[in-house]
Design a protein around this motif. Structure first.
Motif, mmCIF file in Angstrom:
data_model
loop_
_atom_site.group_PDB
_atom_site.id
_atom_site.type_symbol
_atom_site.label_atom_id
_atom_site.label_comp_id
_atom_site.label_asym_id
_atom_site.label_seq_id
_atom_site.Cartn_x
_atom_site.Cartn_y
_atom_site.Cartn_z
ATOM 1 N N LYS A 32 0.829 -1.198 0.000
ATOM 2 C CA LYS A 32 0.000 0.000 0.000
ATOM 3 C C LYS A 32 0.867 1.253 0.000
ATOM 4 O O LYS A 32 1.820 1.353 0.777
ATOM 5 C CB LYS A 32 -0.900 -0.011 1.226
ATOM 6 N N ILE A 33 0.517 2.195 -0.858
ATOM 7 C CA ILE A 33 1.169 3.500 -0.898
ATOM 8 C C ILE A 33 0.101 4.545 -0.606
ATOM 9 O O ILE A 33 -0.928 4.589 -1.278
ATOM 10 C CB ILE A 33 1.805 3.788 -2.274
ATOM 11 N N GLN A 34 0.355 5.363 0.419
ATOM 12 C CA GLN A 34 -0.573 6.431 0.764
ATOM 13 C C GLN A 34 0.124 7.777 0.601
ATOM 14 O O GLN A 34 1.210 7.983 1.148
ATOM 15 C CB GLN A 34 -1.063 6.287 2.203
ATOM 16 N N ASP A 46 -9.807 16.504 -8.467
ATOM 17 C CA ASP A 46 -9.034 16.505 -9.721
ATOM 18 C C ASP A 46 -7.534 16.555 -9.454
ATOM 19 O O ASP A 46 -6.756 15.927 -10.168
ATOM 20 C CB ASP A 46 -9.447 17.687 -10.613
ATOM 21 N N ASP A 47 -7.118 17.297 -8.431
ATOM 22 C CA ASP A 47 -5.699 17.349 -8.065
ATOM 23 C C ASP A 47 -5.202 15.965 -7.649
ATOM 24 O O ASP A 47 -4.116 15.540 -8.046
ATOM 25 C CB ASP A 47 -5.469 18.326 -6.899
ATOM 26 N N CYS A 48 -6.008 15.282 -6.847
ATOM 27 C CA CYS A 48 -5.631 13.939 -6.379
ATOM 28 C C CYS A 48 -5.583 12.950 -7.540
ATOM 29 O O CYS A 48 -4.656 12.132 -7.630
ATOM 30 C CB CYS A 48 -6.610 13.459 -5.306
ATOM 31 N N VAL A 49 -6.558 13.027 -8.427
ATOM 32 C CA VAL A 49 -6.603 12.129 -9.588
ATOM 33 C C VAL A 49 -5.399 12.371 -10.493
ATOM 34 O O VAL A 49 -4.749 11.420 -10.953
ATOM 35 C CB VAL A 49 -7.929 12.305 -10.368
ATOM 36 N N ALA A 50 -5.074 13.630 -10.752
ATOM 37 C CA ALA A 50 -3.936 13.959 -11.627
ATOM 38 C C ALA A 50 -2.623 13.437 -11.034
ATOM 39 O O ALA A 50 -1.782 12.883 -11.760
ATOM 40 C CB ALA A 50 -3.856 15.470 -11.853
ATOM 41 N N LEU A 51 -2.449 13.590 -9.731
ATOM 42 C CA LEU A 51 -1.227 13.107 -9.096
ATOM 43 C C LEU A 51 -1.177 11.579 -9.105
ATOM 44 O O LEU A 51 -0.129 10.990 -9.379
ATOM 45 C CB LEU A 51 -1.122 13.633 -7.662
ATOM 46 N N SER A 52 -2.290 10.945 -8.857
ATOM 47 C CA SER A 52 -2.358 9.486 -8.903
ATOM 48 C C SER A 52 -1.982 8.972 -10.299
ATOM 49 O O SER A 52 -1.204 8.023 -10.442
ATOM 50 C CB SER A 52 -3.767 9.019 -8.526
ATOM 51 N N ARG A 53 -2.516 9.623 -11.327
ATOM 52 C CA ARG A 53 -2.184 9.241 -12.723
ATOM 53 C C ARG A 53 -0.693 9.400 -13.003
ATOM 54 O O ARG A 53 -0.077 8.560 -13.652
ATOM 55 C CB ARG A 53 -2.980 10.098 -13.703
ATOM 56 N N GLU A 54 -0.145 10.501 -12.521
ATOM 57 C CA GLU A 54 1.280 10.766 -12.750
ATOM 58 C C GLU A 54 2.142 9.665 -12.115
ATOM 59 O O GLU A 54 3.093 9.175 -12.732
ATOM 60 C CB GLU A 54 1.661 12.130 -12.170
ATOM 61 N N ILE A 55 1.797 9.281 -10.906
ATOM 62 C CA ILE A 55 2.546 8.222 -10.218
ATOM 63 C C ILE A 55 2.386 6.904 -10.963
ATOM 64 O O ILE A 55 3.363 6.193 -11.226
ATOM 65 C CB ILE A 55 2.081 8.094 -8.746
ATOM 66 N N GLU A 60 4.285 2.453 -13.788
ATOM 67 C CA GLU A 60 3.587 1.415 -14.561
ATOM 68 C C GLU A 60 3.526 0.065 -13.854
ATOM 69 O O GLU A 60 2.856 -0.065 -12.845
ATOM 70 C CB GLU A 60 4.204 1.304 -15.955
ATOM 71 N N GLU A 61 4.230 -0.955 -14.397
ATOM 72 C CA GLU A 61 4.132 -2.322 -13.860
ATOM 73 C C GLU A 61 4.608 -2.436 -12.413
ATOM 74 O O GLU A 61 4.145 -3.312 -11.680
ATOM 75 C CB GLU A 61 4.935 -3.319 -14.718
ATOM 76 N N ALA A 62 5.514 -1.590 -12.007
ATOM 77 C CA ALA A 62 6.017 -1.664 -10.630
ATOM 78 C C ALA A 62 4.897 -1.424 -9.619
ATOM 79 O O ALA A 62 4.990 -1.855 -8.469
ATOM 80 C CB ALA A 62 7.142 -0.663 -10.423
ATOM 81 N N LEU A 63 3.829 -0.747 -10.049
ATOM 82 C CA LEU A 63 2.702 -0.466 -9.162
ATOM 83 C C LEU A 63 1.580 -1.484 -9.263
ATOM 84 O O LEU A 63 0.594 -1.394 -8.528
ATOM 85 C CB LEU A 63 2.118 0.924 -9.468
ATOM 86 N N ASP A 64 1.705 -2.450 -10.153
ATOM 87 C CA ASP A 64 0.629 -3.420 -10.357
ATOM 88 C C ASP A 64 0.208 -4.122 -9.081
ATOM 89 O O ASP A 64 -0.964 -4.411 -8.879
ATOM 90 C CB ASP A 64 1.013 -4.450 -11.423
#
Length: 154
Positions: A32-34, A46-55, A60-64
């Motif tokens: 888990k990453i918080q 929208d700020d949270c969504v944009a940052l989540s997308r960026e991460i 990519e696969e490292a977060l699967d």
């Protein structure tokens, strides 16, 4: 997955905005990453969504295998960053000091390096004829154990 790498992506994404990182935890055991962010003018979904997308796009696969949560340091979260005190100048805080004293008062001013000035009500006089007077109390950051904003519905 390294905490430092995630922190760098976050700081690169929000570094030039009024947003700032409040807390980042990475638990390899629970996968888990918080990420907790705040902003001088607040934080939107929208700020949270944009940052989540960026991460997600960066790792990519490292977060699967990880559950990523990006949220704002909203109501109920303790203040941990100097910028949060600045943002809440003029608002009421509940503070627990390092001596476990509870203070409730309005943030009058914030010194970025030293601490805050809080306007609190102090009872003065005898037990039968006491009255509450306002007094300004200087609180260095190192003496603040916890601080939370008190909501006002006036």
């Amino acid at each position: 997955m390294e905490l430092i790498a995630v922190q760098k992506v976050i700081e690169d994404k929000i570094g030039s905005s009024d947003k700032f990182l409040v807390d980042l935890t990475l638990n390899a055991t629970s996968k888990k990453i918080q990420v907790l962010i705040d902003g001088d003018q607040g934080v939107s979904i929208d700020d949270c969504v944009a940052l989540s997308r960026e991460i997600r796009d960066t790792f990519e696969e490292a977060l699967d295998d990880y559950n990523l949560e990006v949220s704002s340091a909203g109501i109920g979260y303790p203040l941990t960053h100097v910028r949060q005190y600045l943002k809440n100048t003029g608002k009421m805080l509940e503070i627990i000091t390092s001596e476990d004293e509870k203070l409730i008062g309005e943030v009058v001013s914030v010194d970025i390096e030293n601490g805050i000035v809080l306007k609190v009500g102090v009872k003065k006089g005898s037990k039968n004829k006491s009255k509450t007077e306002e007094e300004e109390v200087e609180l260095p950051y190192f003496k603040i154990k916890s601080a939370k904003v008190i909501l006002s519905f006036k």
